[in-house]
Design an enzyme around this catalytic site. Structure first.
Site, PDB file in Angstrom:
ATOM      1  N   ASP A   1       0.825  -1.205   0.000  1.00  0.00           N
ATOM      2  CA  ASP A   1       0.000   0.000   0.000  1.00  0.00           C
ATOM      3  C   ASP A   1       0.861   1.258   0.000  1.00  0.00           C
ATOM      4  O   ASP A   1       0.477   2.285  -0.576  1.00  0.00           O
ATOM      5  CB  ASP A   1      -0.978  -0.001   1.174  1.00  0.00           C
ATOM      6  CG  ASP A   1      -0.326  -0.215   2.530  1.00  0.00           C
ATOM      7  OD1 ASP A   1       0.901  -0.436   2.596  1.00  0.00           O
ATOM      8  OD2 ASP A   1      -1.052  -0.180   3.549  1.00  0.00           O
TER       9      ASP A   1
ATOM     10  N   HIS B   1       0.737   4.052  -2.791  1.00  0.00           N
ATOM     11  CA  HIS B   1       0.550   5.451  -2.413  1.00  0.00           C
ATOM     12  C   HIS B   1       1.565   6.333  -3.139  1.00  0.00           C
ATOM     13  O   HIS B   1       1.187   7.346  -3.752  1.00  0.00           O
ATOM     14  CB  HIS B   1       0.710   5.588  -0.893  1.00  0.00           C
ATOM     15  CG  HIS B   1       0.636   6.990  -0.378  1.00  0.00           C
ATOM     16  ND1 HIS B   1      -0.477   7.492   0.259  1.00  0.00           N
ATOM     17  CD2 HIS B   1       1.530   8.008  -0.406  1.00  0.00           C
ATOM     18  CE1 HIS B   1      -0.264   8.747   0.606  1.00  0.00           C
ATOM     19  NE2 HIS B   1       0.956   9.089   0.207  1.00  0.00           N
ATOM     20  N   GLU B   2       2.840   5.976  -3.070  1.00  0.00           N
ATOM     21  CA  GLU B   2       3.873   6.819  -3.671  1.00  0.00           C
ATOM     22  C   GLU B   2       3.781   6.847  -5.192  1.00  0.00           C
ATOM     23  O   GLU B   2       3.914   7.899  -5.819  1.00  0.00           O
ATOM     24  CB  GLU B   2       5.254   6.358  -3.221  1.00  0.00           C
ATOM     25  CG  GLU B   2       5.493   6.420  -1.722  1.00  0.00           C
ATOM     26  CD  GLU B   2       5.187   7.771  -1.096  1.00  0.00           C
ATOM     27  OE1 GLU B   2       5.221   8.796  -1.815  1.00  0.00           O
ATOM     28  OE2 GLU B   2       4.898   7.806   0.106  1.00  0.00           O
TER      29      GLU B   2
ATOM     30  N   HIS C   1       1.089   9.107  -6.373  1.00  0.00           N
ATOM     31  CA  HIS C   1       1.477  10.523  -6.443  1.00  0.00           C
ATOM     32  C   HIS C   1       2.015  10.849  -7.832  1.00  0.00           C
ATOM     33  O   HIS C   1       1.773  11.942  -8.368  1.00  0.00           O
ATOM     34  CB  HIS C   1       2.533  10.841  -5.386  1.00  0.00           C
ATOM     35  CG  HIS C   1       1.980  11.161  -4.028  1.00  0.00           C
ATOM     36  ND1 HIS C   1       1.001  12.106  -3.816  1.00  0.00           N
ATOM     37  CD2 HIS C   1       2.283  10.653  -2.804  1.00  0.00           C
ATOM     38  CE1 HIS C   1       0.727  12.174  -2.518  1.00  0.00           C
ATOM     39  NE2 HIS C   1       1.477  11.303  -1.886  1.00  0.00           N
TER      40      HIS C   1
ATOM     41  N   TYR D   1      -0.149  20.711  -3.889  1.00  0.00           N
ATOM     42  CA  TYR D   1       0.118  20.025  -2.623  1.00  0.00           C
ATOM     43  C   TYR D   1       0.029  21.002  -1.451  1.00  0.00           C
ATOM     44  O   TYR D   1       1.010  21.266  -0.748  1.00  0.00           O
ATOM     45  CB  TYR D   1       1.487  19.363  -2.697  1.00  0.00           C
ATOM     46  CG  TYR D   1       1.663  18.191  -1.764  1.00  0.00           C
ATOM     47  CD1 TYR D   1       0.892  17.044  -1.904  1.00  0.00           C
ATOM     48  CD2 TYR D   1       2.614  18.223  -0.749  1.00  0.00           C
ATOM     49  CE1 TYR D   1       1.062  15.958  -1.065  1.00  0.00           C
ATOM     50  CE2 TYR D   1       2.796  17.147   0.089  1.00  0.00           C
ATOM     51  CZ  TYR D   1       2.012  16.021  -0.063  1.00  0.00           C
ATOM     52  OH  TYR D   1       2.184  14.939   0.781  1.00  0.00           O
TER      53      TYR D   1
ATOM     54  N   GLU E   1      -3.363  13.706  -1.318  1.00  0.00           N
ATOM     55  CA  GLU E   1      -2.972  12.657  -0.369  1.00  0.00           C
ATOM     56  C   GLU E   1      -4.041  11.572  -0.267  1.00  0.00           C
ATOM     57  O   GLU E   1      -3.733  10.379  -0.180  1.00  0.00           O
ATOM     58  CB  GLU E   1      -2.721  13.264   1.011  1.00  0.00           C
ATOM     59  CG  GLU E   1      -1.316  13.767   1.214  1.00  0.00           C
ATOM     60  CD  GLU E   1      -0.290  12.660   1.114  1.00  0.00           C
ATOM     61  OE1 GLU E   1      -0.497  11.571   1.708  1.00  0.00           O
ATOM     62  OE2 GLU E   1       0.732  12.856   0.447  1.00  0.00           O
TER      63      GLU E   1
ATOM     64  N   ASP F   1       2.356  20.925   7.899  1.00  0.00           N
ATOM     65  CA  ASP F   1       1.865  19.848   7.039  1.00  0.00           C
ATOM     66  C   ASP F   1       1.218  20.398   5.772  1.00  0.00           C
ATOM     67  O   ASP F   1       0.200  19.891   5.301  1.00  0.00           O
ATOM     68  CB  ASP F   1       0.877  18.957   7.811  1.00  0.00           C
ATOM     69  CG  ASP F   1       0.475  17.706   7.048  1.00  0.00           C
ATOM     70  OD1 ASP F   1       1.307  17.181   6.287  1.00  0.00           O
ATOM     71  OD2 ASP F   1      -0.684  17.254   7.210  1.00  0.00           O
TER      72      ASP F   1
ATOM     73  N   HIS G   1      -1.916  15.742   5.132  1.00  0.00           N
ATOM     74  CA  HIS G   1      -1.951  14.357   5.612  1.00  0.00           C
ATOM     75  C   HIS G   1      -3.019  14.120   6.661  1.00  0.00           C
ATOM     76  O   HIS G   1      -3.271  12.969   7.040  1.00  0.00           O
ATOM     77  CB  HIS G   1      -0.594  13.961   6.219  1.00  0.00           C
ATOM     78  CG  HIS G   1       0.502  13.831   5.219  1.00  0.00           C
ATOM     79  ND1 HIS G   1       1.373  14.862   4.939  1.00  0.00           N
ATOM     80  CD2 HIS G   1       0.882  12.794   4.437  1.00  0.00           C
ATOM     81  CE1 HIS G   1       2.241  14.464   4.030  1.00  0.00           C
ATOM     82  NE2 HIS G   1       1.966  13.224   3.701  1.00  0.00           N
TER      83      HIS G   1
END
Length: 397
Positions: free
Chosen positions: A214, A218-219, A222, A233, A242, A316, A321
């Site tokens: 996962d 996820h990466e 992106h 972002y 995200e 953040d 996130h």
């Protein structure tokens, strides 16, 4: 934290009027202490663009020197992996084997590199050195993060190709590049606009992050987002960015609705922290202690707009996130009602057709609902589930 900045300059005066970090991390700061943050922080884009890099990038490699073959290895959790490799023809019979995969037509391939437990510097930059062995068996403990990064990249590539007919990040077969063994006790993973990088964790909060399918999804997602909607972002658009990465994370790794449940270290497990985030039950995990003051005081990930964290850009990136878990929970409600396949179809169409760089939460509601209508028709169960999900988390028209 690692930085690659979007910088906005007044063309008349030349003054910098805005700047913010654009690197897509798995976690906000993953509990890094100040010493680690100072070590990790890198000036950008100067370093990223000018660091000495003697390592061979995909476009620099003469493929005529190598032949494809199957190999194997063991991942971080001891899982046996069958791998596509290349070997250097001139080295036979001794052997030089690399974690490169050139087996698919119209796809530049999967390239897995080794950062040798170093952070990026002026003398050693991403992607690092090609992961190399003198046999086709990558069986050592040191190799394990690279084995998982390579194997998981394959699984994510296959998901987008088979489920959405998408050929890699740009749908034109661009290479998937990963660097394992990034940094020293680095508790994070990230997409830097060109490639993925995975830290090995400190063993307390995280183990090697490439162990998570996962996390890889996820990466890599992106990268898909960068090549489609290009969601900025920051603030709500960054939280949507995200969230979509998280959603594809649980669509590729269907073992749970949690993100990061295969990479948690001993200390966090002993504290009852079994994953990084949950789409099903966001509130079962706490946010960073420094973020509590910006929310409703509960100190947990939000599942509803009533729990939204009003965070400034320098914290953040405006809560990317944290507030992402509101969209995450809406996605879970859709998937729980009509299934992961339908959820994936809706999200992928929304990302590639309707979302834009500045889409906020309300725009995302529209994009998901319209995508459900496009695919399944007005009045379908999928449309009703999508409407109900966004109503359920307090995101309205």
């Amino acid at each position: 934290m690692i930085q690659e900045l979007f910088v906005f300059i007044d063309v008349a005066s030349g003054d910098v009027v805005d700047a913010y970090n654009t690197i897509g991390h798995l976690a906000e700061d993953a509990g890094l202490d100040e010493e680690q943050v100072d070590i990790v922080a890198q000036p950008s884009p100067t370093l990223l663009e000018t660091a000495v890099n003697a390592q061979a990038l995909p476009e620099d490699i003469d493929r005529s020197d190598f032949g494809p073959m199957h190999g194997s290895g063991f991942g971080v959790h001891g899982d046996y992996r069958v791998l596509n490799l290349v070997y250097k023809i001139s080295d036979i019979p001794q052997g030089t084997f690399k974690l490169f995969d050139w087996t698919r037509p119209d796809f530049e391939g999967i390239y897995t590199y080794d950062m040798k437990n170093q952070f990026q510097s002026s003398s050693f930059s991403l992607p690092g050195d090609p992961f190399t062995n003198n046999t086709a068996g990558f069986n050592s403990t040191y190799d394990a993060p690279g084995v998982d990064a390579h194997y998981n990249s394959t699984k994510v590539y296959e998901y987008f190709l088979e489920e959405h007919d998408r050929n890699s990040l740009d749908d034109e077969g661009t290479a998937l590049i990963s660097s394992a063994n990034y940094g020293d006790n680095f508790n994070n993973a990230f997409w830097n606009g060109r490639q993925m990088a995975y830290g090995n964790g400190d063993g307390q909060q995280f183990i090697p992050l490439s162990a998570g399918l996962d996390v890889a999804a996820h990466e890599i997602s992106h990268g898909v987002i960068t090549n489609t909607a290009g969601l900025l972002y920051r603030f709500e658009s960054g939280a949507v960015n995200e969230s979509i990465a998280d959603i594809f994370g649980v669509l590729v790794d269907t073992s749970s609705w949690d993100i990061g449940d295969n990479i948690i270290g001993e200390a966090w497990l002993n504290e009852g922290r079994t994953a990084l985030r949950s789409l099903e039950e966001p509130g079962k995990f706490p946010v960073n202690a420094n973020y509590v003051e910006y929310g409703d005081g509960s100190g947990v990930f939000p599942a509803h707009m009533d729990e939204f964290y009003d965070m400034p850009l320098n914290v953040d990136n405006g809560g990317v996130h944290v507030n992402s878990s509101i969209i995450n929970h809406a996605a879970y409600l859709i998937g729980d009602e009509v299934g992961r396949e339908a959820l994936g179809n809706i999200v992928y169409r929304a990302l590639t057709v309707y979302l834009t760089p500045i889409s906020n939460f309300s725009d995302t509601r529209f994009a998901f609902i319209q995508s459900a209508i496009d695919i399944y028709g007005e009045g379908s169960d999928e449309v009703d589930a999508t409407v109900d999900a966004f109503d359920g988390v307090g995101i309205y028209e």
